[in-house]
Design an enzyme around this catalytic site. Structure first.
Site, PDB file in Angstrom:
ATOM      1  N   LYS A 123      -3.868  -5.705   6.390  1.00  0.00           N
ATOM      2  CA  LYS A 123      -2.796  -5.407   7.341  1.00  0.00           C
ATOM      3  C   LYS A 123      -2.470  -6.678   8.124  1.00  0.00           C
ATOM      4  CE  LYS A 123      -3.085  -1.402   9.438  1.00  0.00           C
ATOM      5  NZ  LYS A 123      -3.561  -0.240  10.229  1.00  0.00           N
TER       6      LYS A 123
ATOM      7  N   ALA B 146       0.836  -1.196   0.000  1.00  0.00           N
ATOM      8  CA  ALA B 146       0.000   0.000   0.000  1.00  0.00           C
ATOM      9  C   ALA B 146       0.874   1.251   0.000  1.00  0.00           C
ATOM     10  CB  ALA B 146      -0.905  -0.003   1.221  1.00  0.00           C
ATOM     11  N   PRO B 147       0.425   2.326  -0.661  1.00  0.00           N
ATOM     12  CA  PRO B 147       1.189   3.576  -0.644  1.00  0.00           C
ATOM     13  C   PRO B 147       1.341   4.102   0.781  1.00  0.00           C
ATOM     14  CG  PRO B 147      -0.547   3.628  -2.306  1.00  0.00           C
ATOM     15  CD  PRO B 147      -0.796   2.416  -1.467  1.00  0.00           C
ATOM     16  N   GLY B 148       2.429   4.793   1.017  1.00  0.00           N
ATOM     17  CA  GLY B 148       2.665   5.367   2.335  1.00  0.00           C
ATOM     18  C   GLY B 148       3.951   4.858   2.948  1.00  0.00           C
ATOM     19  N   THR B 149       4.281   5.387   4.091  1.00  0.00           N
ATOM     20  CA  THR B 149       5.498   4.990   4.792  1.00  0.00           C
ATOM     21  C   THR B 149       5.331   3.589   5.365  1.00  0.00           C
ATOM     22  OG1 THR B 149       5.837   7.309   5.424  1.00  0.00           O
ATOM     23  CG2 THR B 149       7.117   5.629   6.614  1.00  0.00           C
ATOM     24  N   PRO B 150       6.237   2.646   5.062  1.00  0.00           N
ATOM     25  CA  PRO B 150       6.112   1.286   5.602  1.00  0.00           C
ATOM     26  C   PRO B 150       6.033   1.310   7.122  1.00  0.00           C
ATOM     27  CG  PRO B 150       7.809   1.377   3.905  1.00  0.00           C
ATOM     28  CD  PRO B 150       7.409   2.796   4.182  1.00  0.00           C
ATOM     29  N   GLY B 151       5.142   0.498   7.667  1.00  0.00           N
ATOM     30  CA  GLY B 151       4.957   0.469   9.108  1.00  0.00           C
ATOM     31  C   GLY B 151       5.991  -0.382   9.815  1.00  0.00           C
ATOM     32  N   MET B 152       6.217  -0.073  11.088  1.00  0.00           N
ATOM     33  CA  MET B 152       7.149  -0.854  11.900  1.00  0.00           C
ATOM     34  C   MET B 152       6.498  -2.128  12.434  1.00  0.00           C
ATOM     35  SD  MET B 152       8.865   2.184  14.168  1.00  0.00           S
ATOM     36  CE  MET B 152       9.601   3.637  13.408  1.00  0.00           C
TER      37      MET B 152
ATOM     38  N   ASP C 165     -12.930   1.508  11.085  1.00  0.00           N
ATOM     39  CA  ASP C 165     -13.371   0.181  11.516  1.00  0.00           C
ATOM     40  C   ASP C 165     -12.529  -0.880  10.813  1.00  0.00           C
ATOM     41  OD1 ASP C 165     -14.790  -1.688  12.880  1.00  0.00           O
ATOM     42  OD2 ASP C 165     -16.572  -1.599  11.607  1.00  0.00           O
TER      43      ASP C 165
END
Length: 596
Positions: free
Chosen positions: A357, A336-342, A392
């Site tokens: 997710k 997904a676009p955006g900063t990769p999550g930790m 949600d």
């Protein structure tokens, strides 16, 4: 209770056990639905008595009914099945018997889902074949049915004003309106103006006293409000949906706003709102009716909105499979676009408005939480009043995907970061545990592509989102812009929950002063910090990449950088205050209008 169908007698033990399994699951479904409905039936009384803390408690209790009954039925089934518990043939037979038992049931689709849930709870991580579930076959999919018994109609022959008066008079409450005459005048004028702007045919026929007003017999209750849902319909079929918001003030009932048209109603039924309580034993038919009012809404979104969140998952899975099958072959899953999550690996596919997710096997520093702690955070959000600011989520176990739709690059990332949650079996990629959320534009990306006016607006709403969450006793934790999304309405919502917690669990502090400049320059803290200590003055780091964004935010919300503000909100929560959060624009509220 429905009669039990005859089955083949070539294996008497299987037949007897399968019949008992089907009966036990059906009894559990009926008990679940009764408990769900009993809690819902109290919604009007809680509204009339202004018991808003009880409203929230009832919502939390209702959310637990389904899981509790599935657990109870699963325990009973283990006893009933005994040696047959792990026999696929017995379960296949039980499914067929159960299918006949609920064939003519009013709530057959939800009954199917309850069977699926029970079977899944029993078989857990064993290989589950869809042959044992009521899922994808056309005969398991509910077809739209008549909703005539759920609605009433008022003719416009005596004039639109008289019809609106009749509409309100037919809503039965044990509390009187504070000023019904004034509310009627504003409602008539607003609906007429809305029809003039949104549906010219309805407007013309209103003036000709033609057509009728249709409304749902059941009220829709949520938080502090009651909603009357319906539409103005011309004889030629043109129509304008509406939702009338009614509040109960200390002085009596009052109409607070009216939403008109499918787009405005979609705000009311948005994915960041908590669930409605609707007094009905025919929820699927209400979904059919709501689908007419909001044709762009998917069925799973509407089942979710009225509290049937488990069946909404079934409907979503069908939607996912159908959408993927009908999409071009070049549409593939990608990060997904955006900063990769930790903490999470997030991916999506073109043509689908949702992201998936998955909790990573190992978290990037400085994150120190466990997988179970992250799951607990998501469960906390599910139970909370999301005040229109928390996305949600649907939680799935063993969710299957078409393996051919995954690029080699994404598969490499998945095997590296979520290998423990990943199973590849034949042509299927299966995720043992995954959350599904609505796709949005991350705020940190949005501010780099919007104009100055939009930037000012989203920074205003960014701060409002944080404040509304705080008033609902929710502290977002990691409030970096990358963890907030922008909806198609330009609203800011939060979607990263690994650090979320009750606001009252936090200890908000000012950074202590020091007389020693060397202490301030030290890489170590020069004062003691407890685990729950929060220093609002340090929130400014969230804007380190954009001075213009910070300037707008600071103009509207500089109080968020002070410990005093957060402590004041905590005091209000401890005193029992609940926020007034409206699922519509302030400009739509009747107390902001003037009627000539």
């Amino acid at each position: 209770m429905p009669s039990t169908p005859l089955t083949s007698q070539h294996n008497p033990v299987q037949t007897v056990v399968a019949t008992k399994l089907a009966r036990a699951i059906f009894a559990g479904f009926e008990a679940m639905f009764a408990q769900f409905l009993n809690i819902t039936l109290g919604a009007q009384s809680r509204f009339e008595q202004r018991q808003y803390h009880e409203v929230q408690a009832a919502m939390r209790e209702r959310l637990q009914v389904y899981e509790r009954l599935v657990k109870q039925v699963s325990e009973a089934v283990r006893v009933i099945a005994y040696d047959e518990l792990d026999c696929p043939q017995t379960w296949q037979r039980a499914k067929n018997i159960y299918g006949e038992m609920v064939k003519e049931h009013e709530n057959q689709p939800i009954a199917h889902t309850f069977f699926n849930s029970t079977f899944g709870a029993i078989w857990d991580d064993k290989k589950i074949r869809t042959v044992h579930l009521f899922v994808l076959k056309a005969k398991y999919r509910g077809q739209p049915r008549s909703y005539e018994g759920l609605v009433s109609r008022i003719s416009l022959k005596e004039g639109f004003d008289q019809a609106i008066k009749a509409l309100l008079n037919e809503q039965v409450f044990r509390v009187p309106f504070e000023d019904l005459s004034s509310d009627l005048t504003k409602l008539q004028a607003t609906l007429t103006q809305g029809a003039q702007q949104q549906c010219r045919q309805v407007y013309e026929l209103i003036n000709l006293n033609d057509g009728y007003i249709e409304y749902a017999n059941s009220h829709f209750y949520r938080n502090k409000a009651c909603y009357v849902i319906g539409r103005c319909i011309a004889k030629n079929g043109d129509n304008m949906p509406f939702a009338i918001a009614i509040l109960n003030t200390p002085d009596g009932l009052t109409i607070d706003a009216v939403m008109m048209g499918a787009d405005q109603l979609s705000l009311l039924f948005g994915f960041a709102r908590t669930y409605f309580m609707v007094d009905t034993d025919q929820p699927a038919r209400y979904v059919d009716y709501l689908s007419v009012l909001m044709p762009h809404k998917q069925r799973f979104e509407l089942f979710n909105a009225i509290g049937f969140i488990k069946h909404a998952k079934t409907e979503f899975y069908r939607y996912k499979v159908d959408t993927t099958k009908s999409s071009p072959a070049e549409y593939t899953y990608h990060l997904a676009p955006g900063t990769p999550g930790m903490v999470m690996l997030v991916f999506t596919i073109d043509g689908l408005d949702y992201v998936y997710k998955v909790i990573k096997d190992k978290f990037s520093a400085p994150k120190t939480a466990t997988k179970q702690q992250v799951k607990d955070k998501y469960n906390f959000v599910k139970q909370a009043d999301r005040v229109g600011r928390l996305v949600d989520t649907h939680e799935f176990r063993y969710l299957a995907f078409d393996l051919s739709r995954f690029s080699d690059e994404l598969l490499i990332q998945m095997k590296k970061h979520i290998g423990d949650s990943l199973v590849i079996s034949g042509k299927a990629l299966i995720l043992k545990h995954v959350y599904v959320e609505r796709k949005m534009t991350p705020l940190n990306l949005y501010i780099n592509q919007c104009n100055s006016q939009s930037l000012q607006q989203v920074m205003l709403d960014y701060g409002k989102a944080i404040k509304e969450l705080a008033s609902a006793n929710i502290f977002a934790g990691d409030m970096l812009m990358k963890n907030f999304g922008v909806t198609r309405w330009g609203r800011i919502v939060f979607y990263d929950y690994d650090e979320i917690c009750p606001l009252t669990d936090c200890n908000f502090r000012d950074v202590p002063n020091t007389q020693n400049a060397l202490e301030e320059l030290s890489s170590h803290s020069y004062f003691d910090i407890d685990q729950n200590d929060i220093f609002p003055s340090q929130f400014k780091v969230f804007f380190s990449a954009s001075n213009s964004a910070f300037n707008h935010f600071n103009h509207y919300h500089s109080d968020l950088f002070t410990a005093k503000y957060w402590q004041m909100i905590q005091q209000g929560i401890e005193q029992g205050q609940l926020p007034d959060v409206y699922p519509y624009k302030q400009s739509w509220r009747f107390n902001t209008m003037s009627v000539n």
